[in-house]
Design an enzyme around this catalytic site. Structure first.
Site, PDB file in Angstrom:
ATOM      1  N   ASP A 113       0.857  -1.191   0.000  1.00 52.60           N
ATOM      2  CA  ASP A 113       0.000   0.000   0.000  1.00 52.60           C
ATOM      3  C   ASP A 113       0.887   1.233   0.000  1.00 52.60           C
ATOM      4  O   ASP A 113       1.834   1.310   0.778  1.00 52.60           O
ATOM      5  CB  ASP A 113      -0.924  -0.006   1.236  1.00 52.60           C
ATOM      6  CG  ASP A 113      -2.133   0.903   1.053  1.00 52.60           C
ATOM      7  OD1 ASP A 113      -1.928   2.116   0.803  1.00 52.60           O
ATOM      8  OD2 ASP A 113      -3.269   0.415   1.165  1.00 52.60           O
ATOM      9  N   ASN A 114       0.577   2.187  -0.870  1.00 53.52           N
ATOM     10  CA  ASN A 114       1.414   3.404  -0.907  1.00 53.52           C
ATOM     11  C   ASN A 114       0.909   4.474   0.059  1.00 53.52           C
ATOM     12  O   ASN A 114       1.497   5.535   0.194  1.00 53.52           O
ATOM     13  CB  ASN A 114       1.513   3.966  -2.332  1.00 53.52           C
ATOM     14  CG  ASN A 114       0.165   4.429  -2.876  1.00 53.52           C
ATOM     15  OD1 ASN A 114      -0.850   4.362  -2.183  1.00 53.52           O
ATOM     16  ND2 ASN A 114       0.155   4.898  -4.112  1.00 53.52           N
ATOM     17  N   TYR A 144     -12.862   6.925 -14.201  1.00 54.47           N
ATOM     18  CA  TYR A 144     -12.799   5.865 -13.186  1.00 54.47           C
ATOM     19  C   TYR A 144     -13.510   4.606 -13.693  1.00 54.47           C
ATOM     20  O   TYR A 144     -12.965   3.501 -13.656  1.00 54.47           O
ATOM     21  CB  TYR A 144     -13.434   6.363 -11.885  1.00 54.47           C
ATOM     22  CG  TYR A 144     -13.382   5.339 -10.780  1.00 54.47           C
ATOM     23  CD1 TYR A 144     -12.167   4.961 -10.209  1.00 54.47           C
ATOM     24  CD2 TYR A 144     -14.544   4.744 -10.306  1.00 54.47           C
ATOM     25  CE1 TYR A 144     -12.126   4.009  -9.195  1.00 54.47           C
ATOM     26  CE2 TYR A 144     -14.511   3.803  -9.286  1.00 54.47           C
ATOM     27  CZ  TYR A 144     -13.300   3.441  -8.743  1.00 54.47           C
ATOM     28  OH  TYR A 144     -13.261   2.500  -7.745  1.00 54.47           O
ATOM     29  N   LYS A 203     -11.677   1.002 -14.586  1.00 57.19           N
ATOM     30  CA  LYS A 203     -12.042  -0.274 -13.957  1.00 57.19           C
ATOM     31  C   LYS A 203     -12.526  -1.278 -15.020  1.00 57.19           C
ATOM     32  O   LYS A 203     -12.274  -2.477 -14.916  1.00 57.19           O
ATOM     33  CB  LYS A 203     -13.126  -0.056 -12.894  1.00 57.19           C
ATOM     34  CG  LYS A 203     -12.583   0.591 -11.617  1.00 57.19           C
ATOM     35  CD  LYS A 203     -11.727  -0.387 -10.829  1.00 57.19           C
ATOM     36  CE  LYS A 203     -11.174   0.189  -9.541  1.00 57.19           C
ATOM     37  NZ  LYS A 203     -10.314  -0.769  -8.806  1.00 57.19           N
TER      38      LYS A 203
END
Ligand code: UDP
Length: 325
Positions: A31-32, A149, A153
């Protein structure tokens, strides 16, 4: 199993990590921490079998190294939340498409099964309610950033099926407005997080537009159950599943329930969409899942009601406020 959860410090990801560890699996998180928060998984810091790697899925070397060590990948790392997407579409597009391609490629090379976290945003403005998985996707023009978005996806799902053709074991879960504890109090990606914060502060609840748009709010623990089923059930392979509660609520009704359950003096204020998202914005009017496929193939059905879930969110916020005092 050894499991990788990308985005494991995020809202849904961290609940998934909790469950996987409780079930006895070893879990590595990448995770960033752009929208994820290390404190979401801090309770596991010293736990054997838990590894937290602060990094991006765009770091191919990192992803490749972890994929050599795991049996299953839950790929949740993504740019999420309409507000964020509209603000920085380039970041959203690159994170969601390049990041997913890297994860799929490295999983494929190592013959590791993948669950891809997709979104009900995929259906866009379709009015074929309830949305079934094979139904139409209706999007507005590419000049409206919001659709980036949905498009990202959808492209990710195409990538999943393209890798499936080559032999990757992969499934996609399309989440419908997941909510629960650990949502960002600032409200990124969640009207519920915003309304609860506003109600507890005694501020007006900001209902966008006429408030008659609807969503099906789905409690996070149930999204976790469905996600794990998608990663372990034979019938899940190479399929996309709607993961949502079938009960539809208008945003206006949501505001009323939040005010009632928090016992708040707050009122409701209506805010034009343009004021929040800029002039070129389009909302989804109704978003309702057809839950038949998840029920039949995964044996999954969501039961937690809006009021039950809201009570849990409100309790979490009240406890946090108490600690801060
Ligand atoms: N919304 C609202 N007030 C807010 C935040 C959101 O009325 O303060 C509305 C938003 O315009 C949308 C719905 O609530 O119609 C759900 O928004 P959210 O960002 O939670 O997720 P979406 O379903 O749009 O991805």
């Amino acid at each position: 199993m050894n499991v990788l959860v990308t985005g494991g410090a995020g809202f849904i990801g961290s609940h998934l990590v909790d469950r996987l560890l409780a079930d006895g699996h070893h879990v590595t998180v990448i995770d960033n921490c752009v929208t994820g928060r290390p404190e979401n998984v801090a309770q596991h810091a010293d736990r054997p079998g838990f590894t937290f790697l602060r990094g991006s899925v765009l770091n191919e070397t990192l992803v490749a190294a972890v994929c050599r060590e795991v049996d299953l990948v839950f790929h949740l790392a993504a740019a999420v939340g309409v507000t964020h997407i509209v603000k920085d579409p380039l970041w959203a597009i690159v994170t969601n498409t390049r990041g997913t391609e890297i994860v799929l490629k490295r999983a494929f090379e190592n013959r590791v099964r993948v669950v891809f976290a997709s979104s009900s945003e995929i259906y866009g403005q379709s009015d074929a309610v309830p949305f079934d998985e094979d139904g139409p996707r209706v999007l507005g023009p590419t000049t409206i950033h919001r659709w980036a978005y949905s498009t990202s996806k959808a492209l990710d799902e195409h990538l999943c099926w393209a890798y499936a053709d080559k032999g990757l074991a992969v499934s996609a879960v399309r989440y419908f407005n997941i909510f629960g504890p650990r949502m960002d109090p600032a409200g990124y990606g969640s009207v519920i997080a915003r309304f609860v914060t506003q109600a507890l502060a005694g501020e007006p609840l900001t209902v966008h537009g006429d408030g008659r748009q609807s969503r099906c709010f789905t409690y996070v623990s149930e999204a976790v159950t469905a996600t794990i089923l998608a990663g372990t059930h034979d019938g899940a392979l190479h399929e996309a599943f709607n993961i949502g509660h079938p009960q539809e609520h208008t945003i206006e009704h949501l505001a009323e329930r939040v005010i009632a359950l928090t016992d708040s003096p707050s009122t409701v204020t209506r805010v034009p969409y343009a004021e929040v998202y800029g002039p070129s914005f389009a909302d989804t009017r109704r978003r309702v899942p057809d839950v038949t496929k998840a029920a039949e193939r995964l044996g999954f059905r969501a039961h937690v009601t809006l009021d039950e879930g809201l009570a849990a969110v409100i309790a979490e916020r009240a406890a946090a406020a108490e600690r801060a005092r």
